[in-house]
Design a protein around this motif. Structure first.
Motif, PDB file in Angstrom:
ATOM      1  N   LEU A 207      25.844  40.030  37.316  1.00  0.00           N
ATOM      2  CA  LEU A 207      25.345  38.475  37.025  1.00  0.00           C
ATOM      3  C   LEU A 207      23.902  38.870  36.742  1.00  0.00           C
ATOM      4  CD1 LEU A 207      27.543  36.997  40.186  1.00  0.00           C
ATOM      5  CD2 LEU A 207      27.811  36.655  37.797  1.00  0.00           C
ATOM      6  N   SER A 208      23.034  39.527  37.490  1.00  0.00           N
ATOM      7  CA  SER A 208      21.721  39.586  37.127  1.00  0.00           C
ATOM      8  C   SER A 208      21.381  39.799  35.779  1.00  0.00           C
ATOM      9  CB  SER A 208      21.178  40.798  38.330  1.00  0.00           C
ATOM     10  OG  SER A 208      21.408  40.645  39.436  1.00  0.00           O
ATOM     11  N   LEU A 209      22.141  40.855  35.049  1.00  0.00           N
ATOM     12  CA  LEU A 209      21.976  41.137  33.805  1.00  0.00           C
ATOM     13  C   LEU A 209      22.330  40.077  32.886  1.00  0.00           C
ATOM     14  CD1 LEU A 209      21.463  43.270  31.954  1.00  0.00           C
ATOM     15  CD2 LEU A 209      23.844  44.076  31.740  1.00  0.00           C
ATOM     16  N   ILE A 210      23.474  39.332  33.228  1.00  0.00           N
ATOM     17  CA  ILE A 210      23.956  38.168  32.643  1.00  0.00           C
ATOM     18  C   ILE A 210      22.682  37.012  32.470  1.00  0.00           C
ATOM     19  CG2 ILE A 210      25.569  35.995  32.395  1.00  0.00           C
ATOM     20  CD1 ILE A 210      27.894  37.990  33.339  1.00  0.00           C
ATOM     21  N   GLN A 236      28.730  38.584  26.518  1.00  0.00           N
ATOM     22  CA  GLN A 236      30.293  38.367  26.564  1.00  0.00           C
ATOM     23  C   GLN A 236      30.653  39.577  27.136  1.00  0.00           C
ATOM     24  OE1 GLN A 236      30.945  37.215  22.572  1.00  0.00           O
ATOM     25  NE2 GLN A 236      30.514  35.047  22.697  1.00  0.00           N
ATOM     26  N   GLN A 237      30.215  40.735  26.746  1.00  0.00           N
ATOM     27  CA  GLN A 237      30.710  42.206  27.034  1.00  0.00           C
ATOM     28  C   GLN A 237      30.559  42.367  28.538  1.00  0.00           C
ATOM     29  OE1 GLN A 237      28.930  45.413  24.828  1.00  0.00           O
ATOM     30  NE2 GLN A 237      30.128  46.944  26.252  1.00  0.00           N
ATOM     31  N   VAL A 238      29.233  42.104  29.000  1.00  0.00           N
ATOM     32  CA  VAL A 238      29.259  42.163  30.518  1.00  0.00           C
ATOM     33  C   VAL A 238      30.237  41.282  31.154  1.00  0.00           C
ATOM     34  CG1 VAL A 238      27.487  41.932  32.264  1.00  0.00           C
ATOM     35  CG2 VAL A 238      26.762  43.106  30.128  1.00  0.00           C
ATOM     36  N   SER A 239      30.273  40.075  31.104  1.00  0.00           N
ATOM     37  CA  SER A 239      31.102  39.208  31.723  1.00  0.00           C
ATOM     38  C   SER A 239      32.584  39.308  31.763  1.00  0.00           C
ATOM     39  CB  SER A 239      30.989  37.544  31.280  1.00  0.00           C
ATOM     40  OG  SER A 239      31.317  37.579  29.782  1.00  0.00           O
ATOM     41  N   ASP A 245      36.644  44.171  36.566  1.00  0.00           N
ATOM     42  CA  ASP A 245      36.451  44.803  37.770  1.00  0.00           C
ATOM     43  C   ASP A 245      36.842  43.842  38.924  1.00  0.00           C
ATOM     44  OD1 ASP A 245      35.388  46.735  36.281  1.00  0.00           O
ATOM     45  OD2 ASP A 245      33.132  46.184  36.688  1.00  0.00           O
ATOM     46  N   VAL A 246      36.636  42.654  38.998  1.00  0.00           N
ATOM     47  CA  VAL A 246      36.969  41.601  39.974  1.00  0.00           C
ATOM     48  C   VAL A 246      38.421  41.733  40.037  1.00  0.00           C
ATOM     49  CG1 VAL A 246      37.138  39.231  40.681  1.00  0.00           C
ATOM     50  CG2 VAL A 246      34.897  40.250  40.128  1.00  0.00           C
ATOM     51  N   ARG A 247      39.102  41.628  39.114  1.00  0.00           N
ATOM     52  CA  ARG A 247      40.824  41.502  39.033  1.00  0.00           C
ATOM     53  C   ARG A 247      41.042  42.718  39.634  1.00  0.00           C
ATOM     54  NH1 ARG A 247      41.637  38.811  33.031  1.00  0.00           N
ATOM     55  NH2 ARG A 247      41.624  36.783  33.767  1.00  0.00           N
ATOM     56  N   GLU A 248      40.899  43.974  39.217  1.00  0.00           N
ATOM     57  CA  GLU A 248      41.230  45.233  39.852  1.00  0.00           C
ATOM     58  C   GLU A 248      41.189  45.175  41.343  1.00  0.00           C
ATOM     59  OE1 GLU A 248      39.270  48.030  37.519  1.00  0.00           O
ATOM     60  OE2 GLU A 248      40.616  47.971  35.894  1.00  0.00           O
TER      61      GLU A 248
END
Length: 383
Positions: A207-210, A236-239, A245-248
């Motif tokens: 989120l910081s990078l986005i 887009q790639q980071v999100s 990651d969150v789904r996993e």
């Protein structure tokens, strides 16, 4: 401070438990056969019979209130102590005025004292009850006391101390259940903290990078659209990676295991008053998480149905490899309740069937001839 007196047991929750308690109290009333017989055959006068019958009725009423009503829902001390005083007074007066057959009332006083008073007060009350019984039974020392001791005093002591011990045991069990609930709550809180830490670690950097790239792309527009488009592509790639990651992470948290579900089933069945027979130790074969997941869901759904709808008194859970199906693991949940309602398969069983099908498993249900219900779920094991 609270005016309530410690209660012998937990609040009665089911109709079966209420009838069981009422039956136990009714059985003990058989010892009043002596006083009742004395009313009819003792040769008392009409006023004497009326007075004795009234006293006996008052005694039984006070005893039932303490033995049934108080042990279901504790009464305040301002009611408990006067009722005990009434019991003690009637147990003194009736044997003195009617006959020695009425000495059995002291046994009921001892039982009520042990059931409703704190331990120290119960011991003092029990000793006072025994002394009063010995005094009245021997006419204050003017008659032989052997028959009184063998016929009444011993039973008075046994009944009183048995109820004191039973009440301490039940209170200890209640404290143990409360401690288990606290441990479960602490474990849940720890799990929430762990989830919060993991999500922070997963999303904090992304989120910081986005945010940083979004601000940078905004400053590049409209002068440098190509560079802004590159930043947007990075966003887009980071999100997408963050979403993956969150789904996993969440799928790992939501995935039940047989060990956890067996522990939960044991607690749920015990709380509902259902005798449980469950396997101990790990499954006899190894399962992948994808195949253990639907089997654990099947166990949870089956036990939930037993607790909520079956009206069962016993539930048996087994995990075994069928003789006719090599490389398979079968979960079986059987109860002795009222069986299926006849309304067809509900959404819960339909969902289980779909979960098991995705893991190459099967689900079957059968109803007993005289009631009861059996659920069997089978999945392939790891070769």
């Amino acid at each position: 401070m609270s005016s309530r007196v410690p209660v012998i047991g937990d609040t009665t929750e089911t109709r079966r438990q209420k009838w069981s308690k009422a039956a136990m109290i009714t059985v003990w009333m058989v010892f009043l056969a002596g006083p009742v017989t004395d009313l009819w055959t003792g040769g008392h006068s009409g006023p004497g019979i009326a007075g004795a019958a009234t006293g006996l009725a008052a005694f039984v009423t006070a005893y039932v209130v303490l033995a049934y009503r108080h042990t279901r829902s504790p009464l305040p001390g301002r009611i408990v102590y006067p009722l005990l005083a009434v019991l003690f007074t009637l147990a003194l007066v009736l044997p003195l005025t009617v006959g020695l057959e009425w000495l059995v009332l002291f046994v009921y006083v001892a039982v009520a004292t042990g059931a409703v008073l704190p331990v120290r007060q119960a011991v003092v009350g029990l000793l006072a009850c025994v002394l009063a019984l010995a005094a009245v039974g021997t006419h204050f020392g003017t008659r032989p006391s052997w028959d009184v001791w063998t016929s009444f005093v011993i039973f008075c002591l046994l009944g009183g101390f048995a109820l004191i011990s039973a009440r301490k045991t039940v209170l200890t069990l209640r404290e143990l259940r409360e401690a288990r609930a606290v441990v479960a709550q602490l474990a849940a809180n720890e799990e929430r903290l762990r989830l919060a830490r993991d999500l922070h670690d997963l999303l904090g950097h992304s989120l910081s990078l986005i945010t940083l790239k979004s601000e940078l792309a905004g400053r590049m527009l409209p002068a440098r659209p190509e560079e802004a488009a590159t930043q947007v592509a990075d966003i887009q790639q980071v999100s997408r990676q963050a979403l993956t990651d969150v789904r996993e992470a969440i799928s790992g948290y939501r995935r039940p295991t047989l060990a956890v579900e067996l522990a939960g089933a044991r607690t749920a069945l015990d709380t509902a008053g259902i005798a449980a027979e469950l396997p101990h130790g790990p499954p006899p074969v190894r399962l992948t998480p994808e195949r253990e997941d639907p089997l654990a869901w099947a166990l949870r759904e089956a036990v939930t149905n037993v607790v909520r709808h079956s009206g069962a008194t016993r539930c048996t859970v087994t995990l075994q490899t069928p003789d006719d199906s090599a490389g398979m693991l079968r979960l079986t949940v059987t109860d002795d309740g009222k069986g299926p309602s006849g309304a067809g398969e509900g959404n819960g069983l339909s969902g289980l069937r779909e979960r098991l099908a995705l893991a190459d498993g099967t689900l079957s249900t059968t109803a007993g001839v005289n009631g009861g219900f059996t659920l069997s779920a089978t999945v392939p094991s790891v070769p």
